[in-house]
Design a protein around this motif. Structure first.
Motif, short mmCIF file in Angstrom:
data_model
loop_
_atom_site.label_atom_id
_atom_site.label_comp_id
_atom_site.label_asym_id
_atom_site.label_seq_id
_atom_site.Cartn_x
_atom_site.Cartn_y
_atom_site.Cartn_z
N ILE A 275 6.82 -5.21 -12.24
CA ILE A 275 7.86 -5.02 -11.22
C ILE A 275 7.32 -5.31 -9.81
CG2 ILE A 275 9.07 -3.36 -12.66
CD1 ILE A 275 8.09 -1.13 -10.83
N ALA A 276 6.00 -5.27 -9.66
CA ALA A 276 5.35 -5.61 -8.38
C ALA A 276 4.24 -6.60 -8.71
CB ALA A 276 4.80 -4.36 -7.71
N PRO A 277 4.61 -7.90 -8.83
CA PRO A 277 3.69 -8.85 -9.47
C PRO A 277 2.48 -9.28 -8.64
CG PRO A 277 5.88 -9.83 -9.13
CD PRO A 277 5.95 -8.44 -8.61
N THR A 278 2.44 -8.99 -7.36
CA THR A 278 1.26 -9.42 -6.59
C THR A 278 0.47 -8.20 -6.13
OG1 THR A 278 2.36 -9.35 -4.44
CG2 THR A 278 2.55 -11.41 -5.70
N GLU A 279 -0.79 -8.43 -5.80
CA GLU A 279 -1.62 -7.31 -5.29
C GLU A 279 -1.06 -6.76 -3.99
OE1 GLU A 279 -5.88 -7.79 -4.92
OE2 GLU A 279 -5.96 -8.54 -6.99
N ALA A 280 -0.49 -7.65 -3.17
CA ALA A 280 0.06 -7.19 -1.89
C ALA A 280 1.25 -6.26 -2.12
CB ALA A 280 0.49 -8.40 -1.06
N LEU A 281 2.12 -6.61 -3.08
CA LEU A 281 3.28 -5.75 -3.38
C LEU A 281 2.81 -4.43 -4.00
CD1 LEU A 281 5.84 -8.33 -4.85
CD2 LEU A 281 6.04 -7.08 -2.68
N GLN A 282 1.80 -4.49 -4.84
CA GLN A 282 1.29 -3.27 -5.48
C GLN A 282 0.71 -2.32 -4.43
OE1 GLN A 282 -1.43 -5.05 -8.28
NE2 GLN A 282 0.25 -6.03 -9.38
N LYS A 283 0.02 -2.87 -3.45
CA LYS A 283 -0.59 -2.03 -2.41
C LYS A 283 0.49 -1.34 -1.57
CE LYS A 283 -3.93 -2.33 1.40
NZ LYS A 283 -3.01 -2.26 2.54
N LYS A 284 1.54 -2.07 -1.25
CA LYS A 284 2.63 -1.45 -0.48
C LYS A 284 3.29 -0.35 -1.31
CE LYS A 284 3.90 -5.60 2.16
NZ LYS A 284 4.36 -5.34 3.51
N LEU A 285 3.59 -0.67 -2.58
CA LEU A 285 4.32 0.25 -3.45
C LEU A 285 3.53 1.53 -3.73
CD1 LEU A 285 6.72 0.68 -5.51
CD2 LEU A 285 5.33 -0.53 -7.19
N LEU A 286 2.24 1.37 -3.95
CA LEU A 286 1.45 2.51 -4.44
C LEU A 286 0.66 3.22 -3.35
CD1 LEU A 286 0.08 0.81 -7.68
CD2 LEU A 286 1.91 2.51 -7.55
N ILE A 287 0.41 2.52 -2.24
CA ILE A 287 -0.43 3.15 -1.20
C ILE A 287 0.29 3.18 0.16
CG2 ILE A 287 -2.67 3.11 -0.02
CD1 ILE A 287 -3.77 1.52 -2.41
N ASP A 288 0.54 2.00 0.73
CA ASP A 288 1.02 1.95 2.13
C ASP A 288 2.31 2.74 2.33
OD1 ASP A 288 -1.13 0.27 2.40
OD2 ASP A 288 0.05 -1.56 2.56
N ASN A 289 3.29 2.50 1.45
CA ASN A 289 4.59 3.14 1.65
C ASN A 289 4.53 4.66 1.47
OD1 ASN A 289 5.47 0.55 2.03
ND2 ASN A 289 6.46 0.36 0.03
N PRO A 290 3.98 5.16 0.34
CA PRO A 290 3.93 6.63 0.22
C PRO A 290 3.04 7.29 1.26
CG PRO A 290 2.77 5.55 -1.61
CD PRO A 290 3.53 4.49 -0.89
N MET A 291 1.96 6.61 1.67
CA MET A 291 1.10 7.22 2.70
C MET A 291 1.86 7.33 4.02
SD MET A 291 -1.62 8.18 1.24
CE MET A 291 -2.68 8.63 2.59
N ARG A 292 2.66 6.30 4.33
CA ARG A 292 3.43 6.32 5.59
C ARG A 292 4.47 7.44 5.56
NH1 ARG A 292 5.25 1.48 5.02
NH2 ARG A 292 7.48 1.54 5.38
N LEU A 293 5.08 7.64 4.41
CA LEU A 293 6.16 8.63 4.34
C LEU A 293 5.64 10.07 4.22
CD1 LEU A 293 9.26 8.57 4.31
CD2 LEU A 293 9.17 8.45 1.81
N TYR A 294 4.51 10.24 3.52
CA TYR A 294 4.08 11.61 3.18
C TYR A 294 2.80 12.07 3.87
CZ TYR A 294 7.76 11.66 -0.25
OH TYR A 294 8.99 11.63 -0.84
N TRP A 295 1.95 11.11 4.27
CA TRP A 295 0.68 11.51 4.90
C TRP A 295 0.54 10.89 6.28
CZ3 TRP A 295 0.92 11.44 -0.45
CH2 TRP A 295 0.38 12.54 -1.11
N ALA A 296 1.67 10.73 6.98
CA ALA A 296 1.63 10.08 8.30
C ALA A 296 0.75 10.89 9.26
CB ALA A 296 3.03 9.95 8.87
N ASP A 297 0.72 12.21 9.04
CA ASP A 297 -0.09 13.06 9.92
C ASP A 297 -1.43 13.33 9.26
OD1 ASP A 297 1.19 14.39 7.89
OD2 ASP A 297 1.79 16.11 9.09
#
Ligand SMILES: O=C(O)c1cc(C(=O)O)oc(=O)c1
Length: 297
Positions: A275-297
């Motif tokens: 569902i996230a076929p590239t490494e860039a999409l996987q990084k956003k899905l699994l790291i960047d996005n949840p970190m921005r929403l839940y660990w911004a501080d």
């Protein structure tokens, strides 16, 4: 021993999931999972619609480590109602590696919200799935939305695709970031380019405050595990590719109310590269996005 009688048809979470072939990137977040009880320590809510088996924080941490994840977002399960003690206990014992989404009522005080925030709660869940809850009226939900907004929290919404038309205007009027659980539960026997899924994509396209979890193929699929949940892939991949900065992924462990089968959590992880076929999409899905929403501080 739990003082509760588990539902007779309750399926226990998988006891020996496979080691996933897909290695999640370092720092990955399982952004949708639950804890149940233990029921003798954290009683299930009197108004609950199901009584599960226990699924403790330590069992969740064990799964996290086994699958290769680093962090969890624990979503208050409906069997605990608005009593967030099991959730808070898990957050307090997570060494900062878990954040939470709580369930609250409109009478909650600012002090109680602040104490949830200190424990690591960053959102509230509004649930419209009738087999799970008697949903609060819109007016009460609006009061909650206004109370949590100053904390910078978001609202997680759970509904099924056929309910979206009547909920659409209420949703788009919400004043915070809004995260849709399980892709809005699309009916994957309907066409990917049909009107029902189009309405969901419109919700995301026209409202930049809306995010989606691309989770729960095991609930959504008609072909099931023997068909590797393949019918869900085009739907989830469309959402990931169109909204790469607003998607989250989670196991949904311990998979409440699965009746047909219990998914192998390792197999669920192996769906991520589909569902996230590239490494860039996987990084956003699994790291960047949840970190921005839940660990911004
Ligand atoms: O579809 C479900 O039965 C379900 C239930 C719950 C819950 O009871 O909180 O959470 C989920 O994410 C999904």
């Amino acid at each position: 021993m739990s003082q509760f009688v588990v539902d007779a048809d309750w399926l226990h979470w998988h006891q020996s999931p496979s080691v996933p072939d897909f290695k999640v990137p370092e720092g990955a977040v399982d952004a949708h999972c639950h804890v149940f009880g233990p029921g003798d320590q954290f009683p299930f809510a009197p108004q609950r619609k199901y009584t599960p088996c226990d699924a403790s924080k330590d069992q969740l941490w064990a799964l996290r480590d086994y699958l290769g994840f680093s962090r969890n977002v624990i979503v208050q399960a409906t069997c605990h109602g608005a009593d967030n003690r099991a959730l808070v206990d898990a957050l307090n014992h997570s060494n900062g590696l878990a954040r939470g989404v709580a369930t609250v009522t409109e009478s909650i005080t600012d002090e109680a919200l602040q104490s949830l925030h200190e424990a690591g709660v960053r959102g509230v869940r509004f649930n419209f799935v009738k087999r799970l809850v008697d949903a609060l009226p819109f007016d009460a939900l609006k009061v909650i939305a206004d109370k949590i907004k100053p904390l910078g929290w978001h609202i997680v919404i759970y509904f099924e695709a056929q309910e979206l038309p009547e909920l659409y205007d209420f949703f788009t009027a919400l004043p915070t970031t809004v995260v849709v659980d399980h892709m809005g539960r699309p009916d994957v026997s309907k066409p990917l380019d049909g009107p029902e899924f189009a309405l969901f994509l419109k919700l995301l396209a026209e409202n930049e405050n809306f995010w989606s979890k691309v989770s729960c193929p095991e609930r959504i699929s008609k072909v099931g595990p023997t068909g590797s949940y393949e019918d869900v892939v085009p739907f989830a991949r469309t959402v990931v590719e169109r909204f790469p900065d607003r998607v989250l992924w989670g196991t949904d462990w311990p998979h409440p109310n699965m009746k047909s089968h219990m998914p192998d959590d390792g197999h669920l992880v192996d769906m991520i590269p589909k569902i996230a076929p590239t490494e860039a999409l996987q990084k956003k899905l699994l790291i960047d996005n949840p970190m921005r929403l839940y660990w911004a501080d």
